[in-house]
Design a protein around this motif. Structure first.
Motif, mmCIF file in Angstrom:
data_model
loop_
_atom_site.group_PDB
_atom_site.id
_atom_site.type_symbol
_atom_site.label_atom_id
_atom_site.label_comp_id
_atom_site.label_asym_id
_atom_site.label_seq_id
_atom_site.Cartn_x
_atom_site.Cartn_y
_atom_site.Cartn_z
ATOM 1 N N GLU A 110 43.539 42.312 35.819
ATOM 2 C CA GLU A 110 42.396 42.969 36.762
ATOM 3 C C GLU A 110 41.995 42.085 37.722
ATOM 4 O OE1 GLU A 110 40.619 46.199 32.996
ATOM 5 O OE2 GLU A 110 39.764 44.223 33.596
ATOM 6 N N ARG A 111 41.736 40.818 37.464
ATOM 7 C CA ARG A 111 41.241 39.886 38.539
ATOM 8 C C ARG A 111 42.484 39.840 39.577
ATOM 9 N NH1 ARG A 111 40.244 33.706 36.642
ATOM 10 N NH2 ARG A 111 42.350 33.945 36.074
ATOM 11 N N ARG A 112 43.591 40.006 39.200
ATOM 12 C CA ARG A 112 44.688 39.805 40.674
ATOM 13 C C ARG A 112 44.477 40.807 41.340
ATOM 14 N NH1 ARG A 112 47.698 37.636 36.098
ATOM 15 N NH2 ARG A 112 48.618 39.860 35.826
ATOM 16 N N GLY B 115 42.414 43.655 46.768
ATOM 17 C CA GLY B 115 41.889 44.480 47.240
ATOM 18 C C GLY B 115 41.969 45.780 46.845
ATOM 19 N N GLU B 116 42.148 45.748 45.430
ATOM 20 C CA GLU B 116 42.422 47.143 44.959
ATOM 21 C C GLU B 116 41.025 47.312 44.437
ATOM 22 O OE1 GLU B 116 45.077 49.426 41.298
ATOM 23 O OE2 GLU B 116 45.518 47.710 42.402
ATOM 24 N N GLN B 117 40.677 48.678 44.036
ATOM 25 C CA GLN B 117 39.270 48.920 43.490
ATOM 26 C C GLN B 117 39.524 49.057 42.377
ATOM 27 O OE1 GLN B 117 37.299 52.947 43.965
ATOM 28 N NE2 GLN B 117 35.895 51.761 45.296
ATOM 29 N N VAL B 118 38.721 48.062 41.363
ATOM 30 C CA VAL B 118 38.846 48.129 39.893
ATOM 31 C C VAL B 118 37.405 48.382 39.363
ATOM 32 C CG1 VAL B 118 39.379 46.413 38.027
ATOM 33 C CG2 VAL B 118 40.630 46.220 40.203
ATOM 34 N N THR B 119 37.563 49.393 38.206
ATOM 35 C CA THR B 119 36.474 49.573 37.401
ATOM 36 C C THR B 119 36.897 49.351 35.865
ATOM 37 O OG1 THR B 119 37.288 51.892 37.349
ATOM 38 C CG2 THR B 119 35.711 51.597 38.985
ATOM 39 N N VAL B 120 35.913 48.654 35.184
ATOM 40 C CA VAL B 120 36.056 48.437 33.682
ATOM 41 C C VAL B 120 34.733 49.121 32.965
ATOM 42 C CG1 VAL B 120 36.740 46.279 34.301
ATOM 43 C CG2 VAL B 120 34.440 46.462 34.215
ATOM 44 N N ALA B 121 34.841 49.117 31.981
ATOM 45 C CA ALA B 121 33.881 49.632 31.024
ATOM 46 C C ALA B 121 32.551 48.810 30.891
ATOM 47 C CB ALA B 121 34.612 50.059 29.449
ATOM 48 N N GLY B 122 31.619 49.530 31.163
ATOM 49 C CA GLY B 122 30.274 48.884 30.695
ATOM 50 C C GLY B 122 30.087 48.185 29.523
#
Length: 503
Positions: free
Chosen positions: A113-115, A120-127
Protein backbone atom coordinates in the motif's frame (compact mmCIF):
# COMPACT_ATOMS: atom_id res chain seq x y z
CA UNK A 1 -36.87 -21.64 -23.31
CA UNK A 2 -38.58 -18.31 -23.69
CA UNK A 3 -36.73 -15.12 -24.45
CA UNK A 4 -37.56 -11.46 -24.32
CA UNK A 5 -40.34 -10.19 -26.62
CA UNK A 6 -39.21 -9.31 -30.10
CA UNK A 7 -38.64 -5.62 -30.82
CA UNK A 8 -41.34 -5.73 -33.45
CA UNK A 9 -43.86 -6.84 -30.78
CA UNK A 10 -42.88 -3.90 -28.56
CA UNK A 11 -43.27 -1.55 -31.50
CA UNK A 12 -46.72 -2.96 -32.23
CA UNK A 13 -47.79 -2.44 -28.61
CA UNK A 14 -46.42 1.10 -28.71
CA UNK A 15 -48.26 1.78 -31.96
CA UNK A 16 -51.55 0.75 -30.32
CA UNK A 17 -51.28 3.61 -27.83
CA UNK A 18 -52.63 7.08 -28.53
CA UNK A 19 -50.30 9.71 -29.94
CA UNK A 20 -50.60 11.61 -26.68
CA UNK A 21 -49.47 8.57 -24.68
CA UNK A 22 -46.68 7.78 -27.14
CA UNK A 23 -45.32 11.32 -27.04
CA UNK A 24 -45.41 11.35 -23.25
CA UNK A 25 -43.70 7.96 -22.98
CA UNK A 26 -41.01 8.91 -25.48
CA UNK A 27 -40.44 12.27 -23.78
CA UNK A 28 -40.32 10.74 -20.31
CA UNK A 29 -37.98 8.00 -21.50
CA UNK A 30 -35.61 10.58 -22.94
CA UNK A 31 -35.88 12.76 -19.83
CA UNK A 32 -35.35 9.77 -17.52
CA UNK A 33 -32.27 8.80 -19.51
CA UNK A 34 -30.92 12.35 -19.34
CA UNK A 35 -31.61 12.58 -15.61
CA UNK A 36 -30.03 9.18 -15.03
CA UNK A 37 -26.87 10.12 -16.91
CA UNK A 38 -26.80 13.55 -15.25
CA UNK A 39 -27.30 12.04 -11.81
CA UNK A 40 -24.58 9.46 -12.39
CA UNK A 41 -22.14 12.13 -13.57
CA UNK A 42 -23.05 14.38 -10.63
CA UNK A 43 -22.52 11.54 -8.19
CA UNK A 44 -19.21 10.57 -9.77
CA UNK A 45 -17.93 14.15 -9.92
CA UNK A 46 -18.99 14.94 -6.35
CA UNK A 47 -17.52 11.79 -4.80
CA UNK A 48 -14.31 12.17 -6.79
CA UNK A 49 -14.02 15.81 -5.84
CA UNK A 50 -14.62 15.12 -2.16
CA UNK A 51 -12.19 12.19 -2.28
CA UNK A 52 -9.47 14.36 -3.82
CA UNK A 53 -10.18 17.01 -1.20
CA UNK A 54 -9.67 14.52 1.64
CA UNK A 55 -6.58 13.12 -0.07
CA UNK A 56 -5.24 16.65 -0.52
CA UNK A 57 -5.74 17.35 3.16
CA UNK A 58 -3.86 14.18 4.11
CA UNK A 59 -1.05 14.96 1.62
CA UNK A 60 -0.68 18.50 2.95
CA UNK A 61 -0.29 17.13 6.47
CA UNK A 62 2.23 14.57 5.25
CA UNK A 63 4.28 17.25 3.45
CA UNK A 64 4.32 19.48 6.52
CA UNK A 65 5.57 16.60 8.67
CA UNK A 66 8.11 15.74 5.96
CA UNK A 67 9.50 19.29 6.19
CA UNK A 68 9.91 18.80 9.92
CA UNK A 69 11.70 15.51 9.28
CA UNK A 70 14.00 17.16 6.74
CA UNK A 71 14.86 19.98 9.14
CA UNK A 72 15.53 17.60 12.04
CA UNK A 73 12.93 19.31 14.18
CA UNK A 74 10.38 16.49 14.32
CA UNK A 75 8.53 16.56 17.64
CA UNK A 76 7.19 13.50 19.40
CA UNK A 77 4.29 13.08 19.25
CA UNK A 78 3.70 14.61 15.85
CA UNK A 79 1.10 17.41 16.03
CA UNK A 80 -2.02 16.91 13.87
CA UNK A 81 -5.39 18.60 13.45
CA UNK A 82 -8.76 16.90 13.93
CA UNK A 83 -8.97 13.14 13.44
CA UNK A 84 -5.92 12.87 11.19
CA UNK A 85 -3.43 10.05 11.76
CA UNK A 86 0.30 10.52 11.07
CA UNK A 87 3.12 7.94 11.28
CA UNK A 88 6.79 8.29 10.35
CA UNK A 89 8.26 5.01 9.08
CA UNK A 90 11.87 4.14 8.39
CA UNK A 91 13.07 2.31 5.30
CA UNK A 92 12.21 -1.08 6.85
CA UNK A 93 8.66 0.02 7.69
CA UNK A 94 9.23 0.41 11.41
CA UNK A 95 7.45 3.20 13.24
CA UNK A 96 9.80 6.00 14.27
CA UNK A 97 7.22 8.36 15.67
CA UNK A 98 3.59 9.33 15.17
CA UNK A 99 0.65 11.39 16.27
CA UNK A 100 -1.37 10.79 19.40
CA UNK A 101 -4.10 9.16 17.29
CA UNK A 102 -1.63 6.73 15.65
CA UNK A 103 -0.69 3.24 16.72
CA UNK A 104 2.98 3.05 17.77
CA UNK A 105 3.34 -0.68 17.14
CA UNK A 106 1.57 -1.44 13.84
CA UNK A 107 2.15 0.50 10.66
CA UNK A 108 -0.94 2.11 9.12
CA UNK A 109 -0.10 0.80 5.65
CA UNK A 110 1.47 -2.35 4.30
CA UNK A 111 4.59 -2.16 2.14
CA UNK A 112 2.46 -2.75 -0.97
CA UNK A 113 0.00 0.00 0.00
CA UNK A 114 2.93 2.35 0.70
CA UNK A 115 4.35 1.71 -2.79
CA UNK A 116 0.98 2.32 -4.41
CA UNK A 117 0.44 5.55 -2.51
CA UNK A 118 3.93 6.76 -3.46
CA UNK A 119 3.07 5.97 -7.09
CA UNK A 120 0.11 8.42 -6.91
CA UNK A 121 -2.66 5.82 -6.54
CA UNK A 122 -5.55 6.65 -4.21
CA UNK A 123 -5.35 4.27 -1.25
CA UNK A 124 -7.86 3.82 1.54
CA UNK A 125 -7.44 1.59 4.59
CA UNK A 126 -9.69 0.45 7.40
CA UNK A 127 -9.92 2.87 10.31
CA UNK A 128 -9.63 -0.06 12.72
CA UNK A 129 -5.86 -0.09 12.08
CA UNK A 130 -5.73 3.07 14.15
CA UNK A 131 -8.64 2.33 16.45
CA UNK A 132 -11.07 4.48 14.46
CA UNK A 133 -14.35 3.66 12.74
CA UNK A 134 -14.94 4.04 9.03
CA UNK A 135 -12.18 4.24 6.48
CA UNK A 136 -9.06 6.39 6.10
CA UNK A 137 -7.57 7.90 2.94
CA UNK A 138 -3.80 7.66 2.96
CA UNK A 139 -1.10 9.93 1.53
CA UNK A 140 2.62 8.97 1.72
CA UNK A 141 5.53 11.41 1.27
CA UNK A 142 9.26 10.54 1.30
CA UNK A 143 11.42 12.50 3.78
CA UNK A 144 15.06 12.63 4.90
CA UNK A 145 17.81 12.53 5.63
CA UNK A 146 16.78 13.53 9.14
CA UNK A 147 20.15 12.62 10.73
CA UNK A 148 23.75 12.59 9.43
CA UNK A 149 23.53 8.85 8.81
CA UNK A 150 21.42 9.61 5.67
CA UNK A 151 18.46 7.36 6.59
CA UNK A 152 15.27 7.67 4.49
CA UNK A 153 11.81 7.95 6.04
CA UNK A 154 8.24 7.79 4.82
CA UNK A 155 5.61 10.09 6.29
CA UNK A 156 2.18 8.42 6.26
CA UNK A 157 -0.78 10.75 6.80
CA UNK A 158 -4.38 9.55 6.79
CA UNK A 159 -7.69 11.45 6.94
CA UNK A 160 -11.11 9.91 7.64
CA UNK A 161 -13.48 9.55 4.66
CA UNK A 162 -16.66 9.88 6.74
CA UNK A 163 -17.50 13.23 5.12
CA UNK A 164 -17.17 11.71 1.64
CA UNK A 165 -19.26 8.67 2.53
CA UNK A 166 -21.94 10.76 4.23
CA UNK A 167 -22.12 13.16 1.30
CA UNK A 168 -22.33 10.27 -1.18
CA UNK A 169 -25.06 8.57 0.86
CA UNK A 170 -27.06 11.82 1.07
CA UNK A 171 -26.70 12.38 -2.68
CA UNK A 172 -27.81 8.81 -3.45
CA UNK A 173 -30.90 9.21 -1.27
CA UNK A 174 -31.77 12.52 -2.90
CA UNK A 175 -31.36 11.09 -6.37
CA UNK A 176 -33.43 7.99 -5.56
CA UNK A 177 -36.28 10.09 -4.13
CA UNK A 178 -36.16 13.28 -6.15
CA UNK A 179 -35.78 11.71 -9.59
CA UNK A 180 -39.00 9.59 -9.41
CA UNK A 181 -40.95 12.52 -7.93
CA UNK A 182 -39.56 14.84 -10.60
CA UNK A 183 -40.47 12.34 -13.32
CA UNK A 184 -44.01 11.98 -11.92
CA UNK A 185 -44.43 15.76 -11.80
CA UNK A 186 -43.09 16.14 -15.33
CA UNK A 187 -45.38 13.31 -16.50
CA UNK A 188 -48.43 15.19 -15.18
CA UNK A 189 -47.24 18.43 -16.77
CA UNK A 190 -46.42 16.70 -20.05
CA UNK A 191 -49.81 14.94 -20.13
CA UNK A 192 -51.63 18.24 -19.66
CA UNK A 193 -49.43 20.15 -22.09
CA UNK A 194 -49.71 17.48 -24.80
CA UNK A 195 -53.45 17.23 -24.14
CA UNK A 196 -53.80 20.98 -24.58
CA UNK A 197 -51.77 20.79 -27.79
CA UNK A 198 -53.99 17.98 -29.10
CA UNK A 199 -57.27 19.59 -27.97
CA UNK A 200 -57.89 21.06 -31.46
CA UNK A 201 -57.24 17.62 -32.98
CA UNK A 202 -59.73 16.01 -30.59
CA UNK A 203 -62.22 18.74 -31.46
CA UNK A 204 -61.74 17.89 -35.14
CA UNK A 205 -62.23 14.19 -34.41
CA UNK A 206 -65.45 14.79 -32.48
CA UNK A 207 -66.70 17.10 -35.22
CA UNK A 208 -65.93 14.51 -37.88
CA UNK A 209 -67.66 11.83 -35.79
CA UNK A 210 -70.83 13.93 -35.62
CA UNK A 211 -70.95 14.33 -39.39
CA UNK A 212 -72.75 11.37 -40.93
CA UNK A 213 -75.52 10.69 -43.40
CA UNK A 214 -78.12 12.15 -41.04
CA UNK A 215 -76.18 15.35 -40.36
CA UNK A 216 -76.90 18.66 -41.98
CA UNK A 217 -74.83 19.12 -45.09
CA UNK A 218 -73.86 22.60 -43.90
CA UNK A 219 -72.19 21.19 -40.78
CA UNK A 220 -68.42 21.61 -40.88
CA UNK A 221 -65.43 20.90 -38.70
CA UNK A 222 -64.40 23.57 -36.17
CA UNK A 223 -61.38 25.59 -37.31
CA UNK A 224 -59.02 26.55 -34.43
CA UNK A 225 -58.21 30.26 -34.18
CA UNK A 226 -54.48 29.48 -34.39
CA UNK A 227 -52.41 29.56 -37.56
CA UNK A 228 -50.74 26.20 -37.20
CA UNK A 229 -50.88 22.84 -38.96
CA UNK A 230 -54.11 21.83 -37.18
CA UNK A 231 -55.88 24.94 -38.42
CA UNK A 232 -54.64 24.26 -41.95
CA UNK A 233 -55.83 20.65 -41.68
CA UNK A 234 -59.32 21.75 -40.53
CA UNK A 235 -59.57 24.23 -43.40
CA UNK A 236 -58.50 21.58 -45.91
CA UNK A 237 -60.97 19.04 -44.54
CA UNK A 238 -63.81 21.57 -44.69
CA UNK A 239 -62.93 22.32 -48.31
CA UNK A 240 -63.03 18.58 -48.99
CA UNK A 241 -66.46 18.34 -47.31
CA UNK A 242 -67.67 21.19 -49.53
CA UNK A 243 -66.55 19.27 -52.61
CA UNK A 244 -68.20 16.09 -51.35
CA UNK A 245 -71.43 17.98 -50.65
CA UNK A 246 -71.41 19.48 -54.13
CA UNK A 247 -70.82 16.05 -55.66
CA UNK A 248 -73.67 14.56 -53.60
CA UNK A 249 -75.99 17.34 -54.70
CA UNK A 250 -75.15 16.65 -58.31
CA UNK A 251 -75.71 12.92 -57.82
CA UNK A 252 -79.07 13.43 -56.08
CA UNK A 253 -80.19 15.93 -58.68
CA UNK A 254 -79.29 13.50 -61.44
CA UNK A 255 -81.11 10.59 -59.79
CA UNK A 256 -84.17 12.69 -58.97
CA UNK A 257 -84.32 14.25 -62.45
CA UNK A 258 -83.78 10.93 -64.21
CA UNK A 259 -86.43 9.17 -62.10
CA UNK A 260 -88.88 12.03 -62.55
CA UNK A 261 -88.37 12.18 -66.30
CA UNK A 262 -88.80 8.40 -66.59
CA UNK A 263 -92.25 8.44 -64.99
CA UNK A 264 -93.98 10.07 -67.98
CA UNK A 265 -92.73 7.65 -70.68
CA UNK A 266 -93.37 4.72 -68.33
CA UNK A 267 -96.96 5.88 -67.79
CA UNK A 268 -97.42 6.28 -71.56
CA UNK A 269 -95.99 2.80 -72.19
CA UNK A 270 -98.29 1.33 -69.54
CA UNK A 271 -101.34 2.95 -71.14
CA UNK A 272 -100.42 1.64 -74.59
CA UNK A 273 -99.74 -1.86 -73.31
CA UNK A 274 -103.00 -1.95 -71.35
CA UNK A 275 -104.93 -0.80 -74.44
CA UNK A 276 -103.19 -3.40 -76.58
CA UNK A 277 -103.97 -6.07 -73.99
CA UNK A 278 -107.67 -5.09 -73.90
CA UNK A 279 -107.86 -5.14 -77.72
CA UNK A 280 -106.14 -8.49 -77.83
CA UNK A 281 -103.24 -7.18 -79.86
CA UNK A 282 -99.74 -8.64 -79.53
CA UNK A 283 -100.79 -11.93 -77.93
CA UNK A 284 -99.05 -12.57 -74.60
CA UNK A 285 -96.45 -9.87 -75.19
CA UNK A 286 -98.36 -7.00 -73.46
CA UNK A 287 -98.86 -9.03 -70.28
CA UNK A 288 -95.17 -9.99 -70.19
CA UNK A 289 -94.09 -6.41 -70.79
CA UNK A 290 -96.47 -5.09 -68.16
CA UNK A 291 -94.77 -7.23 -65.51
CA UNK A 292 -91.36 -5.77 -66.44
CA UNK A 293 -92.93 -2.32 -66.59
CA UNK A 294 -94.27 -2.74 -63.04
CA UNK A 295 -90.82 -3.65 -61.81
CA UNK A 296 -89.27 -0.66 -63.62
CA UNK A 297 -91.96 1.68 -62.24
CA UNK A 298 -91.27 0.44 -58.72
CA UNK A 299 -87.55 0.99 -59.23
CA UNK A 300 -88.11 4.57 -60.42
CA UNK A 301 -90.39 5.23 -57.43
CA UNK A 302 -87.73 3.84 -55.09
CA UNK A 303 -85.07 6.06 -56.60
CA UNK A 304 -87.31 9.08 -56.10
CA UNK A 305 -87.84 8.13 -52.45
CA UNK A 306 -84.11 7.79 -51.89
CA UNK A 307 -83.40 11.09 -53.61
CA UNK A 308 -85.96 12.85 -51.40
CA UNK A 309 -84.76 11.08 -48.26
CA UNK A 310 -81.18 12.15 -48.97
CA UNK A 311 -82.20 15.76 -49.59
CA UNK A 312 -81.77 17.60 -46.29
CA UNK A 313 -84.01 20.40 -47.56
CA UNK A 314 -86.93 17.99 -47.90
CA UNK A 315 -88.38 17.56 -44.42
CA UNK A 316 -91.47 15.82 -43.10
CA UNK A 317 -93.66 17.38 -40.44
CA UNK A 318 -92.81 15.65 -37.17
CA UNK A 319 -95.77 14.38 -35.21
CA UNK A 320 -96.55 11.81 -32.55
CA UNK A 321 -96.93 8.33 -33.97
CA UNK A 322 -98.50 5.49 -32.02
CA UNK A 323 -96.03 2.74 -32.84
CA UNK A 324 -98.21 -0.04 -31.38
CA UNK A 325 -101.13 0.99 -33.59
CA UNK A 326 -98.80 1.36 -36.59
CA UNK A 327 -97.44 -2.17 -36.14
CA UNK A 328 -100.93 -3.61 -35.65
CA UNK A 329 -102.30 -1.90 -38.77
CA UNK A 330 -99.34 -2.95 -40.93
CA UNK A 331 -99.79 -6.52 -39.71
CA UNK A 332 -103.43 -6.38 -40.80
CA UNK A 333 -102.39 -5.82 -44.41
CA UNK A 334 -100.84 -9.31 -44.55
CA UNK A 335 -103.93 -11.39 -43.82
CA UNK A 336 -103.44 -13.26 -47.11
CA UNK A 337 -99.62 -13.32 -47.17
CA UNK A 338 -97.63 -16.41 -48.08
CA UNK A 339 -96.99 -17.14 -44.39
CA UNK A 340 -98.94 -15.96 -41.32
CA UNK A 341 -97.95 -12.51 -40.05
CA UNK A 342 -98.91 -11.85 -36.43
CA UNK A 343 -98.10 -9.55 -33.52
CA UNK A 344 -97.31 -10.42 -29.93
CA UNK A 345 -100.37 -10.68 -27.65
CA UNK A 346 -101.43 -7.45 -25.96
CA UNK A 347 -99.63 -5.13 -28.36
CA UNK A 348 -102.82 -3.53 -29.72
CA UNK A 349 -103.78 -2.10 -26.33
CA UNK A 350 -100.49 -0.39 -25.62
CA UNK A 351 -99.48 3.24 -26.32
CA UNK A 352 -95.90 3.55 -27.52
CA UNK A 353 -95.31 7.06 -28.86
CA UNK A 354 -92.47 8.22 -31.08
CA UNK A 355 -91.95 11.36 -33.07
CA UNK A 356 -91.49 11.39 -36.82
CA UNK A 357 -93.35 10.90 -40.07
CA UNK A 358 -96.08 8.27 -40.00
CA UNK A 359 -95.76 7.73 -43.76
CA UNK A 360 -91.99 7.21 -43.53
CA UNK A 361 -92.29 4.75 -40.65
CA UNK A 362 -95.14 2.89 -42.34
CA UNK A 363 -93.12 2.48 -45.52
CA UNK A 364 -90.02 1.40 -43.59
CA UNK A 365 -91.96 -1.18 -41.57
CA UNK A 366 -93.73 -2.42 -44.72
CA UNK A 367 -90.39 -2.98 -46.43
CA UNK A 368 -89.15 -5.06 -43.51
CA UNK A 369 -92.32 -7.15 -43.37
CA UNK A 370 -92.20 -7.68 -47.17
CA UNK A 371 -88.69 -8.96 -46.83
CA UNK A 372 -89.56 -11.21 -43.88
CA UNK A 373 -92.62 -12.68 -45.67
CA UNK A 374 -90.54 -13.51 -48.71
CA UNK A 375 -87.85 -15.37 -46.73
CA UNK A 376 -89.83 -16.87 -43.80
CA UNK A 377 -90.47 -20.61 -43.64
CA UNK A 378 -93.59 -20.67 -41.49
CA UNK A 379 -94.40 -17.30 -39.86
CA UNK A 380 -93.42 -13.65 -39.28
CA UNK A 381 -93.72 -12.06 -35.82
CA UNK A 382 -94.02 -8.31 -35.16
CA UNK A 383 -93.42 -6.72 -31.78
CA UNK A 384 -92.81 -3.27 -30.22
CA UNK A 385 -91.62 -2.31 -26.76
CA UNK A 386 -89.97 0.52 -24.82
CA UNK A 387 -86.31 -0.09 -24.00
CA UNK A 388 -84.86 2.66 -21.86
CA UNK A 389 -85.41 5.99 -23.56
CA UNK A 390 -86.07 4.44 -26.95
CA UNK A 391 -88.63 2.25 -28.65
CA UNK A 392 -87.77 -1.00 -30.40
CA UNK A 393 -89.87 -2.46 -33.19
CA UNK A 394 -88.86 -5.98 -34.25
CA UNK A 395 -89.75 -8.00 -37.33
CA UNK A 396 -88.71 -11.64 -36.88
CA UNK A 397 -88.85 -14.41 -39.46
CA UNK A 398 -87.77 -18.06 -39.24
CA UNK A 399 -86.05 -18.13 -42.62
CA UNK A 400 -82.46 -18.85 -43.55
CA UNK A 401 -81.13 -15.56 -42.10
CA UNK A 402 -78.21 -13.45 -43.29
CA UNK A 403 -74.53 -14.07 -42.44
CA UNK A 404 -73.00 -11.68 -39.92
CA UNK A 405 -70.59 -10.21 -42.45
CA UNK A 406 -73.49 -9.29 -44.79
CA UNK A 407 -75.91 -7.76 -42.26
CA UNK A 408 -74.56 -4.25 -42.73
CA UNK A 409 -73.78 -4.61 -46.41
CA UNK A 410 -77.41 -5.34 -47.31
CA UNK A 411 -78.28 -1.74 -46.38
CA UNK A 412 -76.16 -0.50 -49.29
CA UNK A 413 -78.07 0.45 -52.39
CA UNK A 414 -78.59 -2.20 -55.06
CA UNK A 415 -77.04 -4.84 -52.81
CA UNK A 416 -78.36 -8.33 -53.53
CA UNK A 417 -77.08 -11.45 -51.86
CA UNK A 418 -76.12 -14.46 -53.99
CA UNK A 419 -79.38 -16.29 -53.38
CA UNK A 420 -81.46 -13.23 -54.41
CA UNK A 421 -79.73 -12.32 -57.65
CA UNK A 422 -82.51 -13.69 -59.79
CA UNK A 423 -84.40 -10.49 -60.56
CA UNK A 424 -87.49 -12.44 -61.53
CA UNK A 425 -87.91 -13.43 -57.89
CA UNK A 426 -86.04 -10.59 -56.17
CA UNK A 427 -86.44 -6.88 -55.76
CA UNK A 428 -84.38 -3.93 -56.90
CA UNK A 429 -81.95 -4.03 -53.99
CA UNK A 430 -83.22 -0.70 -52.60
CA UNK A 431 -85.70 -1.84 -49.94
CA UNK A 432 -83.39 -1.86 -46.93
CA UNK A 433 -81.57 1.25 -48.13
CA UNK A 434 -84.93 3.05 -48.27
CA UNK A 435 -85.86 1.68 -44.85
CA UNK A 436 -82.70 3.00 -43.19
CA UNK A 437 -82.97 6.38 -44.93
CA UNK A 438 -86.60 6.85 -43.87
CA UNK A 439 -86.02 5.71 -40.29
CA UNK A 440 -83.02 8.00 -39.88
CA UNK A 441 -85.15 10.93 -41.07
CA UNK A 442 -87.27 10.27 -37.97
CA UNK A 443 -84.21 10.20 -35.69
CA UNK A 444 -83.95 6.41 -35.44
CA UNK A 445 -81.94 3.60 -36.98
CA UNK A 446 -82.30 -0.03 -38.04
CA UNK A 447 -80.10 -3.08 -37.67
CA UNK A 448 -80.26 -6.80 -38.37
CA UNK A 449 -79.47 -9.50 -35.86
CA UNK A 450 -79.73 -13.25 -35.64
CA UNK A 451 -82.88 -15.02 -34.45
CA UNK A 452 -83.18 -18.68 -33.48
CA UNK A 453 -83.84 -19.55 -36.21
CA UNK A 454 -84.01 -16.87 -38.87
CA UNK A 455 -83.42 -13.12 -38.85
CA UNK A 456 -84.65 -10.22 -36.74
CA UNK A 457 -84.85 -6.64 -38.00
CA UNK A 458 -84.82 -4.08 -35.16
CA UNK A 459 -86.04 -0.50 -35.55
CA UNK A 460 -84.74 1.92 -32.90
CA UNK A 461 -86.99 4.97 -32.55
CA UNK A 462 -86.92 7.94 -30.16
CA UNK A 463 -89.68 8.19 -27.60
CA UNK A 464 -92.13 11.12 -27.49
CA UNK A 465 -94.10 12.24 -24.46
CA UNK A 466 -97.72 13.28 -24.76
CA UNK A 467 -98.23 16.97 -25.51
CA UNK A 468 -94.74 17.66 -26.89
CA UNK A 469 -95.83 17.37 -30.51
CA UNK A 470 -99.09 17.58 -32.49
CA UNK A 471 -101.16 14.45 -32.02
CA UNK A 472 -101.20 12.20 -35.08
CA UNK A 473 -101.62 8.54 -34.19
CA UNK A 474 -100.73 6.75 -37.37
CA UNK A 475 -103.21 4.27 -38.75
CA UNK A 476 -102.38 2.26 -41.85
CA UNK A 477 -104.88 0.91 -44.36
CA UNK A 478 -105.15 -0.07 -48.01
CA UNK A 479 -107.61 1.47 -50.46
CA UNK A 480 -109.44 -0.33 -53.26
CA UNK A 481 -106.48 0.14 -55.61
CA UNK A 482 -104.04 -1.37 -53.14
CA UNK A 483 -102.40 1.97 -52.26
CA UNK A 484 -100.95 2.57 -48.81
CA UNK A 485 -103.05 4.92 -46.64
CA UNK A 486 -101.78 6.61 -43.46
CA UNK A 487 -104.40 8.30 -41.25
CA UNK A 488 -106.88 7.95 -44.09
CA UNK A 489 -104.62 9.75 -46.59
CA UNK A 490 -102.66 8.22 -49.44
CA UNK A 491 -99.00 7.99 -48.46
CA UNK A 492 -96.55 9.83 -50.65
CA UNK A 493 -94.53 6.67 -51.23
CA UNK A 494 -95.24 3.65 -53.32
CA UNK A 495 -94.51 0.20 -51.91
CA UNK A 496 -92.90 -2.66 -53.75
CA UNK A 497 -94.68 -5.78 -54.84
CA UNK A 498 -95.88 -7.62 -51.74
CA UNK A 499 -94.14 -10.83 -52.66
CA UNK A 500 -90.96 -9.03 -53.69
CA UNK A 501 -88.04 -8.59 -51.28
CA UNK A 502 -87.00 -5.37 -49.65
CA UNK A 503 -83.40 -6.22 -50.12
Amino acid sequence: MTGAPAPSSARRRLAQLSIRARLMLIGLAGLAGALLIGGFLLYAVLTTSLGRSVEGTARASAEQVALLVDSGRLPDPVPVSGAQVVQVLDAEGRIVTGSVTADRLTALVTPDERRRALAGEQVTVAGSRSGLSGRLMVAVVEAGPAVPTGRQFSVVAAAPTAVVEQSASTLRALLLWIFPLLLALLAVIAWRVIGAAFAPVESLRQGAERIDESSSESERLPVPPTRDEVSALATTLNAMLDRITAARHKQRAFVADAAHELRSPLASMRTQLEVAQRLGEGGDLPAELLADLDRLTTLVADLLILARADDAATTREAAQVDVARLVTDVCGRYAHARVPVRTTPGLAGRHLLTRGSGADLARALTNLVDNAVRHARSEVLLDADAVGHRLEVTVTDDGHGIPVEDRERVFDRFTRLDEARDRDGGGSGLGLAITRALVRRSGGDVRLEAAQPGLRAVLHLPTATAGTLPRSEAGVAVDARGELLVDGKRASVERSDEDGPAT
